[in-house]
Scaffold this motif. Structure first.
Motif, PDB file in Angstrom:
ATOM      1  N   LYS B  57      92.823  -0.726  40.761  1.00 44.55           N
ATOM      2  CA  LYS B  57      92.462   0.161  41.868  1.00 44.55           C
ATOM      3  C   LYS B  57      91.022  -0.105  42.280  1.00 44.55           C
ATOM      4  O   LYS B  57      90.133  -0.213  41.423  1.00 44.55           O
ATOM      5  CB  LYS B  57      92.620   1.621  41.419  1.00 44.55           C
ATOM      6  N   GLU B  61      83.491   2.309  49.295  1.00 43.59           N
ATOM      7  CA  GLU B  61      82.505   3.394  49.302  1.00 43.59           C
ATOM      8  C   GLU B  61      81.429   3.137  50.337  1.00 43.59           C
ATOM      9  O   GLU B  61      81.166   2.006  50.732  1.00 43.59           O
ATOM     10  CB  GLU B  61      81.801   3.473  47.935  1.00 43.59           C
ATOM     11  N   THR B  71      83.540   7.957  48.442  1.00 46.68           N
ATOM     12  CA  THR B  71      84.702   7.072  48.536  1.00 46.68           C
ATOM     13  C   THR B  71      85.446   7.351  49.832  1.00 46.68           C
ATOM     14  O   THR B  71      85.794   8.493  50.123  1.00 46.68           O
ATOM     15  CB  THR B  71      85.644   7.290  47.333  1.00 46.68           C
ATOM     16  N   GLN B  73      88.216   5.364  50.771  1.00 47.10           N
ATOM     17  CA  GLN B  73      89.605   4.963  50.633  1.00 47.10           C
ATOM     18  C   GLN B  73      89.758   4.234  49.307  1.00 47.10           C
ATOM     19  O   GLN B  73      88.823   3.567  48.878  1.00 47.10           O
ATOM     20  CB  GLN B  73      89.902   3.978  51.762  1.00 47.10           C
ATOM     21  N   THR B  74      90.909   4.375  48.677  1.00 47.98           N
ATOM     22  CA  THR B  74      91.178   3.539  47.505  1.00 47.98           C
ATOM     23  C   THR B  74      92.331   2.611  47.828  1.00 47.98           C
ATOM     24  O   THR B  74      93.211   2.942  48.620  1.00 47.98           O
ATOM     25  CB  THR B  74      91.525   4.382  46.263  1.00 47.98           C
ATOM     26  N   ASP B  76      95.199  -0.306  46.118  1.00 47.30           N
ATOM     27  CA  ASP B  76      95.906  -0.564  44.877  1.00 47.30           C
ATOM     28  C   ASP B  76      96.648  -1.893  44.918  1.00 47.30           C
ATOM     29  O   ASP B  76      96.565  -2.620  45.911  1.00 47.30           O
ATOM     30  CB  ASP B  76      96.921   0.560  44.623  1.00 47.30           C
ATOM     31  N   ASP B  79      97.725  -4.263  47.933  1.00 45.91           N
ATOM     32  CA  ASP B  79      96.832  -4.162  49.092  1.00 45.91           C
ATOM     33  C   ASP B  79      95.905  -5.384  49.148  1.00 45.91           C
ATOM     34  O   ASP B  79      95.723  -6.088  48.145  1.00 45.91           O
ATOM     35  CB  ASP B  79      95.954  -2.899  48.993  1.00 45.91           C
ATOM     36  N   ARG B  97      84.247  -1.131  44.806  1.00 49.75           N
ATOM     37  CA  ARG B  97      84.025  -0.953  43.368  1.00 49.75           C
ATOM     38  C   ARG B  97      85.380  -0.859  42.662  1.00 49.75           C
ATOM     39  O   ARG B  97      86.293  -0.181  43.149  1.00 49.75           O
ATOM     40  CB  ARG B  97      83.236   0.342  43.127  1.00 49.75           C
ATOM     41  N   VAL B  99      87.793   0.720  40.281  1.00 48.25           N
ATOM     42  CA  VAL B  99      87.901   2.022  39.620  1.00 48.25           C
ATOM     43  C   VAL B  99      88.562   1.825  38.260  1.00 48.25           C
ATOM     44  O   VAL B  99      88.200   2.465  37.272  1.00 48.25           O
ATOM     45  CB  VAL B  99      88.761   2.993  40.474  1.00 48.25           C
ATOM     46  N   GLU B 100      89.534   0.928  38.229  1.00 54.05           N
ATOM     47  CA  GLU B 100      90.215   0.575  36.980  1.00 54.05           C
ATOM     48  C   GLU B 100      90.045  -0.925  36.803  1.00 54.05           C
ATOM     49  O   GLU B 100      89.582  -1.602  37.719  1.00 54.05           O
ATOM     50  CB  GLU B 100      91.718   0.860  37.099  1.00 54.05           C
TER      51      GLU B 100
END
Ligand SMILES: Cc1cc2nc3c(=O)[nH]c(=O)nc-3n(C[C@H](O)[C@H](O)[C@H](O)COP(=O)(O)OP(=O)(O)OC[C@H]3O[C@@H](n4cnc5c(N)ncnc54)[C@H](O)[C@@H]3O)c2cc1C
Lengths: 296, 155
Positions: B57, B61, B71, B73-74, B76, B79, B97, B99-100
């Motif tokens: 993910k 930012e 943030t 949008q994230t 995954d 994408d 960045r 996230v995981e």
């Protein structure tokens, strides 16, 4: 014709009395607040029990009650508790105006008027044997929580169970304890997304519709239950159909302003339907033409 | 280990692309991995790459004065992100960045641009995919901007 003696009902006097009596469902019953929990800045969950051991309210997921605050007014609020535990009535209320503000200000021990349950239910039983996809936005999680209670209580009857839930920010998420609990189960998938967040949030950011493409369901046979602001539901319905779901597999709960809740006053009319008695739960084909119609 | 063209064939962004083209552009890609919390690129830096996420993910930012990093949008698995390499001035507009733990195929933008410009059909196919992705992202952001969960003023 002579009037029958008092206490003896002739068909004519019975009909006259019936005409004077308010139609069924118009008289509120008194309920006492046994608990009030703050969910977020503007949203509270109330637990209610009948005053003096009056009858409990049995309901189906998706139905709502009219809650009446003396001297302020009455509003429709979905029943958000467990349909398997009807002894306590659970309502989650977001304070947006006079009546909801008064409901949110109630204290333990206060009394509130309740009429209901009203409206159509989510077809949870008809979804048995299939995957269940619940998509909720904002306060829309309240009317779908009973679906999750029912489905998870009868887990073996269903295929995969997926909840997609969108809120404004992490601080606006409701039922965080339930979300944690459902997420910890190995037999349910919970995806939460918010519109904006700072870096302490490790979940998704974006609209709930963006989660649909990845939802682990068999779109050809799944049933989707959708509740949230109408704009959100429009985009979710599009995304579900892009996933390959047919309109008849998609159910939405509509919130239109209503007054009587029994199909008399016409406040909540939507084309040929009364949201209060034909809805609030509809399948997509029935309401598609009205989703873009402004409130009348 | 799977070759880049095989990884691309499995990625939704490249679905249906002619195998010959996949092999051709695979030459511009390499496997990358980002630990949680690591910045993949920063706003204002030169935009030389674009990424196809295979796993994990990524948060896009922006730094808002007085509010800190926010943030927007994230993204995954499945994408892609990064389109600043397509147009001048080739600078990143946001921070990205992990996230995981995130695994992705990173493409060299100059290499891709050269291939797209040398083969108009490939360039068109590639740009159509980008345009579709950008339009989808724009729709989502518009909905996000509507603040649908806020209260509505009654008319
Ligand atoms: C079937 C049904 C189920 C509902 N379930 C719930 C529930 O579980 N929990 C809950 O909190 N609310 C629920 N609502 C919405 C709730 O009934 C309204 O928020 C309430 O009627 C507002 O009354 P008020 O006097 O507090 O505010 P008003 O003075 O009537 O309105 C104040 C402000 O709130 C806005 N507003 C009014 N209604 C809504 C709405 N539905 N959505 C967004 N903004 C609104 C108005 O535009 C206005 O700006 C439901 C509505 C329906 C029809």
């Amino acid at each position: 014709m002579a009037e029958a003696p008092t206490g003896v009902q002739t068909p004519a006097s019975a009909a006259r009395h019936a005409a004077q009596r308010p139609p069924a469902g118009l008289l509120p019953a008194s309920f006492r607040v046994t608990s009030r929990r703050r969910e977020t800045r503007d949203t509270f969950t109330l637990e209610l029990v009948p005053v003096d051991g009056g009858p409990e309210i049995r309901f189906e997921p998706g139905q709502f009650n009219m809650l009446y605050v003396l001297g302020v007014g009455e509003v429709p609020i979905s029943i958000s508790g467990d349909p398997g535990r009807p002894s306590t009535l659970v309502h989650t209320v977001r304070s947006v105006g006079a009546v909801t503000r008064a409901l949110c200000a109630l204290r333990k021990g206060d009394v509130v008027g309740v009429r209901g349950p009203f409206g159509s239910a989510w077809p949870v039983d008809a979804a048995a044997g299939h995957d269940v996809l619940v998509v909720a936005g904002g306060i829309g999680i309240a009317p779908v929580r009973p679906i999750l209670h029912r489905v998870l209580a009868q887990r073996a009857r269903y295929g995969r169970v997926v909840l997609l839930y969108g809120a404004r920010t992490p601080a606006d998420l409701l039922y965080t304890r339930d979300l944690e609990h459902w997420r910890s189960r190995l037999d349910a998938e919970v995806q939460v997304t918010v519109d904006s967040a700072d870096r302490t949030w490790r979940g998704n950011v974006g609209t709930v519709a963006t989660l649909i493409g990845r939802a682990p369901i068999d779109a050809e046979q799944a049933t989707a239950f959708v509740c949230g602001p109408e704009v959100m539901m429009r985009f979710v319905a599009i995304a579900l159909q892009q996933r390959g779901m047919a309109g008849r597999q998609i159910f939405l709960s509509l919130e239109r302003n209503m007054t009587c809740a029994v199909g008399l006053c016409g406040h909540c009319q939507l084309g040929p339907y009364f949201v209060c008695k034909d809805g609030p739960v509809f399948d997509l084909p029935r309401v598609r033409p009205f989703l873009t119609v402004r409130e009348m | 280990m799977k070759t880049i063209d095989v990884l691309l064939a499995e990625h939704p962004f490249f679905q249906g692309m002619a195998p010959g083209y996949l092999e051709f552009i695979a030459g511009c890609g390499r496997n990358v991995q980002f630990e949680p919390g690591r910045y993949i690129h920063r706003e204002g830096q030169e935009a030389n790459e674009f990424y196809a996420i295979r796993h994990g993910k990524v948060a896009l930012e922006i730094f808002v004065p007085g509010r800190g990093p926010t943030t927007l949008q994230t993204l995954d698995e499945g994408d892609v992100f990064g389109w600043s390499w397509i147009f001048p001035p080739y600078k990143w507009v946001f921070d990205a960045r992990a996230v995981e733990l995130t695994r992705a195929v990173a493409f060299d933008g100059v290499c891709l641009r050269t291939k797209c410009e040398g083969d108009a059909q490939l360039g068109y196919d590639f740009m159509k995919r980008f345009a579709q992705m950008v339009a989808k992202r724009l729709d989502a952001v518009r909905l996000q901007l509507l603040d649908v969960y806020g209260t509505v003023e009654r008319r």
